[in-house]
Design an enzyme around this catalytic site. Structure first.
Site, PDB file in Angstrom:
ATOM      1  N   GLU A   1       0.869  -1.249  -0.017  1.00  0.00           N
ATOM      2  CA  GLU A   1      -0.011   0.074  -0.008  1.00  0.00           C
ATOM      3  C   GLU A   1       0.665   1.315  -0.125  1.00  0.00           C
ATOM      4  OE1 GLU A   1      -3.192   0.263  -0.384  1.00  0.00           O
ATOM      5  OE2 GLU A   1      -3.267  -1.948  -0.665  1.00  0.00           O
TER       6      GLU A   1
ATOM      7  N   CYS B   1     -13.033   2.989 -15.286  1.00  0.00           N
ATOM      8  CA  CYS B   1     -13.384   4.365 -14.765  1.00  0.00           C
ATOM      9  C   CYS B   1     -12.220   5.234 -14.752  1.00  0.00           C
ATOM     10  CB  CYS B   1     -14.210   4.480 -13.505  1.00  0.00           C
ATOM     11  SG  CYS B   1     -15.122   6.073 -13.371  1.00  0.00           S
TER      12      CYS B   1
ATOM     13  N   CYS C   1     -16.935   4.161 -20.694  1.00  0.00           N
ATOM     14  CA  CYS C   1     -18.271   4.480 -21.027  1.00  0.00           C
ATOM     15  C   CYS C   1     -18.265   5.492 -22.224  1.00  0.00           C
ATOM     16  CB  CYS C   1     -18.935   5.393 -20.058  1.00  0.00           C
ATOM     17  SG  CYS C   1     -17.997   6.831 -19.462  1.00  0.00           S
TER      18      CYS C   1
ATOM     19  N   CYS D   1     -20.296  -0.297 -19.081  1.00  0.00           N
ATOM     20  CA  CYS D   1     -19.961   0.149 -17.714  1.00  0.00           C
ATOM     21  C   CYS D   1     -21.414  -0.393 -17.049  1.00  0.00           C
ATOM     22  CB  CYS D   1     -19.817   1.449 -17.791  1.00  0.00           C
ATOM     23  SG  CYS D   1     -19.602   2.052 -15.991  1.00  0.00           S
TER      24      CYS D   1
ATOM     25  N   CYS E   1     -24.991   6.340 -13.256  1.00  0.00           N
ATOM     26  CA  CYS E   1     -23.979   7.269 -13.059  1.00  0.00           C
ATOM     27  C   CYS E   1     -24.087   8.573 -13.372  1.00  0.00           C
ATOM     28  CB  CYS E   1     -22.646   6.856 -13.930  1.00  0.00           C
ATOM     29  SG  CYS E   1     -21.306   7.784 -13.914  1.00  0.00           S
TER      30      CYS E   1
END
Length: 380
Positions: free
Chosen positions: A40, A197, A204, A211, A217
DNA sequence: AAGGCGGGGAA
DNA sequence: TTCCCAGCCTT
């Protein structure tokens, strides 16, 4: 905002992940808190492609939190060299010692506790808690900010407190109900933001893929996908000049340890002058005496001034940071015998041992060219 | 709230 | 070139 979107999001996202999520990344599927934590931190502001090579190396060199805690900071920084944002490496080392001393070598599972540790902010704490401990803790990285801003039509700059608070609230509201879903859900969020995205070419707006959220959305429905999240106009980064001394004696180079707060903090680099704002008229070669005085300590009593007679201009190297541009003028200096550094920040390093040191990337490239060159003068 | 802090890949 | 990225810390 849509209630149904909030309640169905995690389920749909996890279903998407089963079909289209990323797999096979070396840190995936690992529930060891130490392994999760290292990945991370390494992935903060750093591309997956870069971490892909570096993560296994780091884990091999520092396999446990105990070994990392016991390591010398110079060795941690050497392993981190080239990854950038070196405070991450310094904090990683400090955090390992914190975990050993304050938590008996076991990472806490509570995200609030995790956030108290060095270099772990709210989002990284959430990721560790979710991946390693199945806690219902949200993350809010650039991927999630983008997904949420589009999905819920959140306008306004991401760093505004009101906007940031709204996003954290949304991130919390859409969490899956079952704790056991947290690892796959969190991974799915990151994968969806990184591969579908995306900032520049979200699927999209293409024709190949569909999507799963196109009907719900807000950004898609109002044709705002590319304008959300709102971009912040940044000022042009300032430009600086500096001089660097490449002092060689035989097969050794003089390196200087950098202060930890500054850029390239804690790395070993060449002795350098103060950075000054770049001016178009800067053509005069600096007085080499002044250069030594600026770059090296205790100039008056120092024997360094005696070795400067052979200084010759080397290349000028341009280096671009996110927020700075730097022109480094290299000065080659040869001295027949090793002068005592007289300062613990200075060290003679044989060319063959340069690999053991954490060097700024442009300096590493410069010195690598040197090592490959035939022996003799630096100016081959 | 704003600025400091790297480096590489993509467009 | 500029933009972007599994952010955090200090001021």
């Amino acid at each position: 905002m849509s209630k149904t979107l909030i309640t169905t999001f995690s389920e749909n996202l996890i279903a998407w992940h089963a079909r289209s999520g990323r797999s096979g990344l070396p840190w995936q599927g690992n529930r060891d808190p130490y392994a999760v934590w290292v990945s991370e931190v390494m992935l903060q502001q750093t591309q997956v492609a870069t971490v892909l090579e570096r993560y296994p190396r780091f884990m091999k060199r520092f396999p446990t939190v105990q070994k990392l805690a016991k390591a010398h900071i110079d060795d941690v920084l050497a392993e981190w060299a080239g990854l950038g944002y070196y405070s991450r490496a310094r904090n990683l080392h400090a955090c390992a010692q914190q975990v050993m001393k304050e938590f008996g070598g076991q990472f806490p599972s509570d995200p609030v506790m995790l956030e108290q540790l060095k270099g772990i902010g709210r989002s990284t704490a959430g990721a560790i808690a979710a991946f390693a401990f199945h806690k219902r803790a949200p993350i809010l990285d650039a991927n999630v900010k983008r997904i949420l801003a589009r999905l819920f039509g959140v306008e306004g700059a991401m760093q505004e407190k009101v906007i940031n608070d709204r996003l954290w609230k949304l991130a919390t509201d859409i969490l899956p109900v079952k704790p056991k879903d947290m690892p796959v859900y969190t991974q799915a969020l990151m994968d969806f933001g990184a591969t579908w995205c995306t900032a520049r070419k979200p699927v999209c707006l293409g024709h190949e893929k569909k999507c799963p959220f196109e009907k719900s959305c807000q950004a898609n429905l109002s044709n705002q996908v590319l304008s959300l999240p709102q971009k912040i106009v940044k000022a042009k980064s300032p430009e600086f000049d500096c001089d660097m001394l490449l002092i060689r004696s035989g097969n050794s180079i003089l390196l200087q340890k950098r202060p930890s707060k500054a850029i390239w903090g804690g790395l070993w680099s060449l002795p350098e002058s103060v950075w000054v704002a770049k001016s178009p008229s800067r053509k005069t070669t600096p007085s080499i005496q002044n250069l030594f005085a600026a770059a090296l300590p205790e100039e008056k009593a120092s024997p360094w001034l005696r070795v400067c007679k052979t200084a010759q201009a080397g290349p000028q190297i341009k280096h671009v940071f996110t927020h700075r541009r730097l022109w480094m003028q290299i000065w080659y200096v040869s001295t027949s015998k090793l002068v005592e550094p007289g300062n613990e920040k200075l060290k003679w390093v044989p060319l063959k041992q340069l690999g053991r040191y954490g060097l700024p990337q442009p300096i590493k490239v410069l010195l690598q060219g040197l090592s490959l060159a035939r022996g003799g003068d630096l100016k081959n």
